[in-house]
Design a protein around this motif. Structure first.
Motif, PDB file in Angstrom:
ATOM      1  N   SER A 215       0.815  -1.214   0.000  1.00 33.59           N
ATOM      2  CA  SER A 215       0.000   0.000   0.000  1.00 33.59           C
ATOM      3  C   SER A 215       0.849   1.264   0.000  1.00 33.59           C
ATOM      4  CB  SER A 215      -0.922   0.019   1.224  1.00 33.59           C
ATOM      5  OG  SER A 215      -0.163   0.022   2.431  1.00 33.59           O
ATOM      6  N   SER A 216       2.165   1.112   0.172  1.00 35.15           N
ATOM      7  CA  SER A 216       3.052   2.275   0.245  1.00 35.15           C
ATOM      8  C   SER A 216       4.451   1.875  -0.193  1.00 35.15           C
ATOM      9  CB  SER A 216       3.097   2.814   1.682  1.00 35.15           C
ATOM     10  OG  SER A 216       4.136   3.760   1.835  1.00 35.15           O
ATOM     11  N   ILE A 217       5.162   2.829  -0.751  1.00 30.44           N
ATOM     12  CA  ILE A 217       6.553   2.564  -1.096  1.00 30.44           C
ATOM     13  C   ILE A 217       7.387   2.290   0.149  1.00 30.44           C
ATOM     14  CG2 ILE A 217       6.532   3.916  -3.234  1.00 30.44           C
ATOM     15  CD1 ILE A 217       7.946   6.166  -1.623  1.00 30.44           C
ATOM     16  N   HIS A 218       6.896   2.754   1.298  1.00 25.66           N
ATOM     17  CA  HIS A 218       7.633   2.559   2.541  1.00 25.66           C
ATOM     18  C   HIS A 218       7.519   1.125   3.064  1.00 25.66           C
ATOM     19  CE1 HIS A 218       8.383   6.858   2.674  1.00 25.66           C
ATOM     20  NE2 HIS A 218       7.090   7.062   2.471  1.00 25.66           N
ATOM     21  N   GLU A 219       6.643   0.329   2.466  1.00 22.02           N
ATOM     22  CA  GLU A 219       6.524  -1.071   2.847  1.00 22.02           C
ATOM     23  C   GLU A 219       7.449  -1.971   2.032  1.00 22.02           C
ATOM     24  OE1 GLU A 219       2.466  -2.154   2.369  1.00 22.02           O
ATOM     25  OE2 GLU A 219       1.723  -0.821   3.948  1.00 22.02           O
ATOM     26  N   LEU A 220       8.065  -1.437   0.997  1.00 21.23           N
ATOM     27  CA  LEU A 220       8.904  -2.254   0.123  1.00 21.23           C
ATOM     28  C   LEU A 220      10.151  -2.739   0.858  1.00 21.23           C
ATOM     29  CD1 LEU A 220       8.696  -0.037  -3.079  1.00 21.23           C
ATOM     30  CD2 LEU A 220       7.710  -2.333  -2.818  1.00 21.23           C
ATOM     31  N   SER A 221      10.586  -3.947   0.514  1.00 22.52           N
ATOM     32  CA  SER A 221      11.810  -4.488   1.089  1.00 22.52           C
ATOM     33  C   SER A 221      12.448  -5.433   0.084  1.00 22.52           C
ATOM     34  CB  SER A 221      11.529  -5.227   2.399  1.00 22.52           C
ATOM     35  OG  SER A 221      10.890  -6.470   2.141  1.00 22.52           O
ATOM     36  N   ALA A 222      13.639  -5.894   0.406  1.00 19.99           N
ATOM     37  CA  ALA A 222      14.342  -6.825  -0.474  1.00 19.99           C
ATOM     38  C   ALA A 222      13.578  -8.130  -0.664  1.00 19.99           C
ATOM     39  CB  ALA A 222      15.739  -7.112   0.091  1.00 19.99           C
ATOM     40  N   GLU A 223      12.643  -8.444   0.239  1.00 24.57           N
ATOM     41  CA  GLU A 223      11.839  -9.656   0.097  1.00 24.57           C
ATOM     42  C   GLU A 223      10.927  -9.594  -1.127  1.00 24.57           C
ATOM     43  OE1 GLU A 223       9.724 -10.280   3.692  1.00 24.57           O
ATOM     44  OE2 GLU A 223      11.525 -10.685   4.897  1.00 24.57           O
ATOM     45  N   ASP A 224      10.684  -8.394  -1.633  1.00 24.44           N
ATOM     46  CA  ASP A 224       9.843  -8.230  -2.822  1.00 24.44           C
ATOM     47  C   ASP A 224      10.613  -8.463  -4.117  1.00 24.44           C
ATOM     48  OD1 ASP A 224       7.387  -7.358  -1.499  1.00 24.44           O
ATOM     49  OD2 ASP A 224       8.502  -5.540  -0.990  1.00 24.44           O
ATOM     50  N   ILE A 225      11.925  -8.591  -4.012  1.00 21.80           N
ATOM     51  CA  ILE A 225      12.773  -8.637  -5.197  1.00 21.80           C
ATOM     52  C   ILE A 225      13.469  -9.985  -5.315  1.00 21.80           C
ATOM     53  CG2 ILE A 225      14.641  -7.479  -6.444  1.00 21.80           C
ATOM     54  CD1 ILE A 225      12.200  -5.715  -5.926  1.00 21.80           C
ATOM     55  N   LEU A 226      13.539 -10.511  -6.519  1.00 22.01           N
ATOM     56  CA  LEU A 226      14.316 -11.716  -6.808  1.00 22.01           C
ATOM     57  C   LEU A 226      15.697 -11.268  -7.268  1.00 22.01           C
ATOM     58  CD1 LEU A 226      11.651 -13.780  -8.783  1.00 22.01           C
ATOM     59  CD2 LEU A 226      12.158 -13.853  -6.334  1.00 22.01           C
ATOM     60  N   ILE A 227      16.715 -11.547  -6.463  1.00 21.72           N
ATOM     61  CA  ILE A 227      18.070 -11.096  -6.734  1.00 21.72           C
ATOM     62  C   ILE A 227      18.924 -12.304  -7.096  1.00 21.72           C
ATOM     63  CG2 ILE A 227      20.046  -9.806  -5.844  1.00 21.72           C
ATOM     64  CD1 ILE A 227      18.154  -8.652  -3.699  1.00 21.72           C
ATOM     65  N   PRO A 228      19.391 -12.393  -8.334  1.00 18.00           N
ATOM     66  CA  PRO A 228      20.195 -13.555  -8.719  1.00 18.00           C
ATOM     67  C   PRO A 228      21.540 -13.583  -7.996  1.00 18.00           C
ATOM     68  CG  PRO A 228      20.175 -11.935 -10.478  1.00 18.00           C
ATOM     69  CD  PRO A 228      19.206 -11.447  -9.449  1.00 18.00           C
TER      70      PRO A 228
END
Length: 394
Positions: free
Chosen positions: A369-382
């Motif tokens: 609901s906010s950019i402030h909730e984003l974290s590395a868990e949202d990203i797939l990092i090879p």
């Protein structure tokens, strides 16, 4: 903007800029150091990162607002400072208006074609950018002029190694737009009649002077005179950075960090923010993409200073990936210049709208609901993606 001039991606803005601008002007927007390894990696590295989306529970509304150096902005995107903007007669003033219309801040180059006073008049969220050029007295005078004009923050850029070797060839930029130069460049200008007529209506050629390097009300030196003085000035020390930060006394960003040890030294020097940046690929070629260097730097100093990212942003999803990996916001350069070339102020607004729409879509897909909730868990990092430079071996 009329629908027939609207573009739906930054890539289309770039295509229109290429068709509209004289070859030498356009090439100045895409060229970078040597072989262009870094400028390519800046863009392509985002494609190596993936998302981990949710399919249920997307919030109805999504908040993108944040702050950078004390300024409230509507989304985590600000304008990066770029030099003389001859792609449009209104140049930096048009960009500042667009940024204000979309609720964001702008970095204004000390090599800009428009005086800071004119730019601040249309956008009260201006961060003035300084190169280490001349002695301390000259640098202090430029900072003081910026403060008196109403700049709300200072950006110091040190990440350029003056590489002239470019595999595609550097565009020839004239020393000044005198009658001889105008006559010589006329065929190239006439090959792009839309661009040529836009300038012809102003009854003046593109301004190749840099008014922010002189005193208020002065035309400023020619670009290459200022450039030569910059090249002849010894690079700053960390003590110089601390001196200027104290002199300025307000929000202060150091732009060009790619190493953890440099980020820590910046914190020690008292800066408010750093930009993880390789000067858009115009620094030492072979430097990793900014996004590869971001996580280690954000982990090391993100609790002590604001960390921004500059380099390779072409989509709203790129912005989301950057914020998820530790950036407070990103700075865009080539993307808005292509918009400016394609449609003036409304073209820059168009680019900002594209990024905003992409941010919103990514947040929705991730269930945030906010950019402030984003974290590395949202990203797939090879594996092997990140570059932790300047970290002591333990």
């Amino acid at each position: 903007m009329p629908r027939n001039t609207w573009f739906e991606t930054v890539a289309i803005a770039q295509q229109r800029a290429k068709k509209r601008l004289p070859k030498s002007v356009y090439s100045s927007l895409i060229s970078a150091s040597e072989k262009g390894l870094t400028v390519a990696d800046n863009v392509e590295s985002f494609g190596e990162l993936g998302f981990a989306p949710h399919v249920i529970g997307a919030p109805e509304k999504r908040d993108m607002a944040t702050t950078v150096m004390g300024q409230e902005i509507s989304m985590p995107v600000i304008i990066s400072p770029t030099g003389v903007q001859a792609v449009d007669p209104d140049g930096e003033v048009a960009v500042a208006r667009a940024a204000a219309a979309r609720g964001t801040a702008m970095g204004l180059s000390s090599f800009a074609s428009k005086p800071i006073e004119e730019v601040v008049a249309v956008n009260g969220k201006i961060f003035f950018q300084i190169y280490w050029l001349g002695d301390r007295a000259a640098i202090a005078a430029r900072a003081q002029r910026a403060k008196e004009a109403g700049a709300v923050g200072l950006i110091v850029t040190t990440d350029w190694s003056f590489s002239h070797g470019r595999d595609w060839g550097s565009p020839q930029i004239p020393e000044q737009m005198d009658l001889k130069t105008i006559a010589k460049m006329m065929p190239e200008g006439l090959s792009r009649p839309g661009w040529f007529l836009q300038w012809a209506k102003t009854l003046r050629p593109p301004n190749l002077r840099v008014p922010n390097q002189g005193g208020r009300g002065e035309p400023g030196p020619p670009f290459f005179q200022a450039y030569g003085e910059w090249m002849g000035t010894p690079p700053p020390t960390w003590e110089d950075i601390a001196w200027l930060r104290e002199l300025w006394g307000g929000p202060f960003m150091l732009k060009g960090i790619v190493r953890v040890d440099d980020a820590k030294r910046a914190v020690d020097a008292g800066v408010s923010a750093i930009s993880v940046s390789n000067h858009g690929g115009n620094n030492l070629d072979g430097t990793p993409a900014s996004i590869r260097c971001l996580p280690a730097i954000a982990d090391a100093v993100g609790d002590e200073v604001e960390v921004l990212l500059d380099g390779g942003i072409r989509r709203g999803s790129d912005v989301v990936k950057s914020v998820a990996l530790g950036a407070r916001a990103v700075m865009i350069g080539r993307a808005y210049l292509w918009g400016l070339a394609a449609g003036g102020q409304t073209g820059v607004e168009n680019v900002l709208d594209i990024l905003r729409g992409g941010i919103d879509s990514a947040l929705m897909g991730l269930g945030r609901s906010s950019i402030h909730e984003l974290s590395a868990e949202d990203i797939l990092i090879p594996e092997g993606f990140t570059r932790a430079l300047g970290v002591p071996n333990i």
